[in-house]
Design a protein around this motif. Structure first.
Motif, PDB file in Angstrom:
ATOM      1  N   GLN A  56      17.647  -2.613  51.632  1.00  0.00           N
ATOM      2  CA  GLN A  56      17.327  -2.721  50.207  1.00  0.00           C
ATOM      3  C   GLN A  56      16.208  -1.735  49.903  1.00  0.00           C
ATOM      4  N   PRO A  57      16.580  -0.503  49.526  1.00  0.00           N
ATOM      5  CA  PRO A  57      15.557   0.517  49.292  1.00  0.00           C
ATOM      6  C   PRO A  57      14.751   0.275  48.007  1.00  0.00           C
ATOM      7  N   PHE A  58      13.489   0.623  48.100  1.00  0.00           N
ATOM      8  CA  PHE A  58      12.573   0.572  46.969  1.00  0.00           C
ATOM      9  C   PHE A  58      11.979   1.961  46.764  1.00  0.00           C
ATOM     10  N   GLU A  59      11.743   2.295  45.500  1.00  0.00           N
ATOM     11  CA  GLU A  59      11.028   3.501  45.102  1.00  0.00           C
ATOM     12  C   GLU A  59      11.580   4.772  45.755  1.00  0.00           C
ATOM     13  N   GLU A  60      10.723   5.556  46.405  1.00  0.00           N
ATOM     14  CA  GLU A  60      11.122   6.850  46.961  1.00  0.00           C
ATOM     15  C   GLU A  60      12.260   6.735  47.964  1.00  0.00           C
ATOM     16  N   GLU A  61      12.361   5.598  48.629  1.00  0.00           N
ATOM     17  CA  GLU A  61      13.429   5.387  49.611  1.00  0.00           C
ATOM     18  C   GLU A  61      14.820   5.546  48.981  1.00  0.00           C
ATOM     19  N   ALA A  66      19.791   8.786  49.115  1.00  0.00           N
ATOM     20  CA  ALA A  66      20.824   9.630  48.490  1.00  0.00           C
ATOM     21  C   ALA A  66      20.826  11.024  49.114  1.00  0.00           C
ATOM     22  N   LEU A  67      19.650  11.585  49.337  1.00  0.00           N
ATOM     23  CA  LEU A  67      19.531  12.912  49.946  1.00  0.00           C
ATOM     24  C   LEU A  67      20.046  12.899  51.387  1.00  0.00           C
ATOM     25  N   ASN A  68      19.690  11.877  52.145  1.00  0.00           N
ATOM     26  CA  ASN A  68      20.177  11.778  53.524  1.00  0.00           C
ATOM     27  C   ASN A  68      21.702  11.734  53.563  1.00  0.00           C
ATOM     28  N   ARG A  69      22.298  10.989  52.651  1.00  0.00           N
ATOM     29  CA  ARG A  69      23.760  10.889  52.606  1.00  0.00           C
ATOM     30  C   ARG A  69      24.390  12.260  52.306  1.00  0.00           C
ATOM     31  N   ALA A  88      21.653   2.975  45.621  1.00  0.00           N
ATOM     32  CA  ALA A  88      21.118   2.012  44.656  1.00  0.00           C
ATOM     33  C   ALA A  88      19.828   1.458  45.216  1.00  0.00           C
ATOM     34  N   GLY A  89      18.919   1.096  44.334  1.00  0.00           N
ATOM     35  CA  GLY A  89      17.671   0.528  44.798  1.00  0.00           C
ATOM     36  C   GLY A  89      16.815   0.040  43.654  1.00  0.00           C
ATOM     37  N   ILE A  90      15.610  -0.327  43.995  1.00  0.00           N
ATOM     38  CA  ILE A  90      14.688  -0.932  43.039  1.00  0.00           C
ATOM     39  C   ILE A  90      13.533   0.022  42.764  1.00  0.00           C
ATOM     40  N   GLU A  91      13.335   0.349  41.494  1.00  0.00           N
ATOM     41  CA  GLU A  91      12.188   1.136  41.064  1.00  0.00           C
ATOM     42  C   GLU A  91      11.182   0.214  40.389  1.00  0.00           C
ATOM     43  N   VAL A  92       9.916   0.592  40.500  1.00  0.00           N
ATOM     44  CA  VAL A  92       8.844  -0.186  39.891  1.00  0.00           C
ATOM     45  C   VAL A  92       8.216   0.665  38.804  1.00  0.00           C
ATOM     46  N   PHE A  93       8.079   0.072  37.619  1.00  0.00           N
ATOM     47  CA  PHE A  93       7.422   0.760  36.508  1.00  0.00           C
ATOM     48  C   PHE A  93       6.596  -0.264  35.748  1.00  0.00           C
ATOM     49  N   MET A  94       5.316   0.005  35.622  1.00  0.00           N
ATOM     50  CA  MET A  94       4.393  -0.888  34.922  1.00  0.00           C
ATOM     51  C   MET A  94       4.518  -2.330  35.431  1.00  0.00           C
ATOM     52  N   ARG A  95       4.584  -2.454  36.757  1.00  0.00           N
ATOM     53  CA  ARG A  95       4.667  -3.748  37.446  1.00  0.00           C
ATOM     54  C   ARG A  95       5.948  -4.522  37.136  1.00  0.00           C
ATOM     55  N   GLN A 101      20.842   3.223  39.993  1.00  0.00           N
ATOM     56  CA  GLN A 101      21.712   4.034  40.850  1.00  0.00           C
ATOM     57  C   GLN A 101      21.161   5.454  40.816  1.00  0.00           C
ATOM     58  N   VAL A 102      20.965   6.056  41.973  1.00  0.00           N
ATOM     59  CA  VAL A 102      20.469   7.430  42.055  1.00  0.00           C
ATOM     60  C   VAL A 102      21.558   8.288  42.699  1.00  0.00           C
ATOM     61  N   ILE A 103      21.808   9.426  42.081  1.00  0.00           N
ATOM     62  CA  ILE A 103      22.793  10.384  42.586  1.00  0.00           C
ATOM     63  C   ILE A 103      22.088  11.664  43.002  1.00  0.00           C
TER      64      ILE A 103
END
Length: 175
Positions: A56-61, A66-69, A88-95, A101-103
Motif C-alpha cells: 500500500q504505497p503512500f506519497e512518493e512511493e 509507477a516508474l519502477n514498473r 495506485a496509492g495514498i497522497e497526503v494534502f493538508m493532513r 492513480q498515478v501513470i
C-alpha cells in the motif's frame, strides 16, 4: 508518438506493466480518446511486473512504483511507442488522505517520461490506520464496497480513473 499507416492498421504499439484488466482498459481507452484513433489501431502487450514498493504505497512511493514498473517493462524485448506503468496509492494534502492513480509513460520517440494523476477521493482520517494495516481494497471491502463505482457512482470506475491519469500524462507531452 503515433505511427503513420493506412486505415485498420496498427498506428501505435504500447507495452503496459500490469495484468489488471481495469488498468489495461483504462489505458487503451485513454490512448484511443487522446489520439483520436480506434482501439483496434492500438497494439497492446501487457505483463504484470513488480512495483518494488510497499503493498500500500503512500506519497512518493506511488510515483516510484509507477516508474519502477515502466523501467522493468522497457527491458522486455518488444518494440513499442509507449511504455506505461500505473500505481495506485495514498497522497497526503493538508493532513487529509486521498486515493489516486498515478501513470508514468516512457515515450520512446522523444526519450522522455510523462506523468499524470487521477482525481483522488478522500479517505477519512479516522480510517487511515485500516488502510495502512490492510490496504485500500480490504478497507473498502470492510465498508461493503467491492467496486470503485459503488463508491464514486456509475460514471466512474477504476478504469476511468486510470484513463484520466493516462490522458493527463499524454497531455504533458504537448508542453
Amino acid at each position: 508518438m503515433m505511427r503513420t499507416s493506412t486505415e485498420n492498421e496498427i498506428k501505435m504499439k504500447v507495452e503496459i506493466a500490469t495484468a489488471s484488466h481495469e488498468k489495461i482498459l483504462g489505458i487503451k481507452t485513454a490512448i484511443s480518446r487522446f489520439f483520436k484513433i480506434q482501439e483496434s489501431e492500438i497494439e497492446i502487450h501487457y505483463q504484470g511486473v513488480k512495483s518494488r514498493v510497499s503493498k500500500q504505497p503512500f506519497e512518493e512511493e506511488i510515483y516510484r512504483g509507477a516508474l519502477n514498473r515502466v523501467n522493468t517493462i522497457r527491458n522486455i524485448e518488444r518494440d513499442a511507442d509507449l511504455y506505461i506503468g500505473c500505481e495506485a496509492g495514498i497522497e497526503v494534502f493538508m493532513r487529509n488522505f486521498f486515493n489516486v492513480q498515478v501513470i508514468c509513460i516512457f515515450d520512446k520517440k522523444n526519450h522522455r517520461y510523462l506523468w499524470g494523476k487521477s482525481a483522488g477521493w478522500q479517505i477519512p482520517n479516522r480510517d487511515i490506520w485500516m488502510v495502512k494495516k490492510y490496504g485500500i481494497n480490504e478497507y473498502l471491502r470492510k465498508n461493503g464496497i467491492r467496486k470503485t463505482n459503488k463508491l464514486l457512482g456509475e460514471n466512474y470506475s477504476r478504469a476511468e480513473l486510470v484513463a484520466q491519469a493516462t490522458e493527463m500524462a499524454l497531455a504533458s507531452a504537448k508542453l
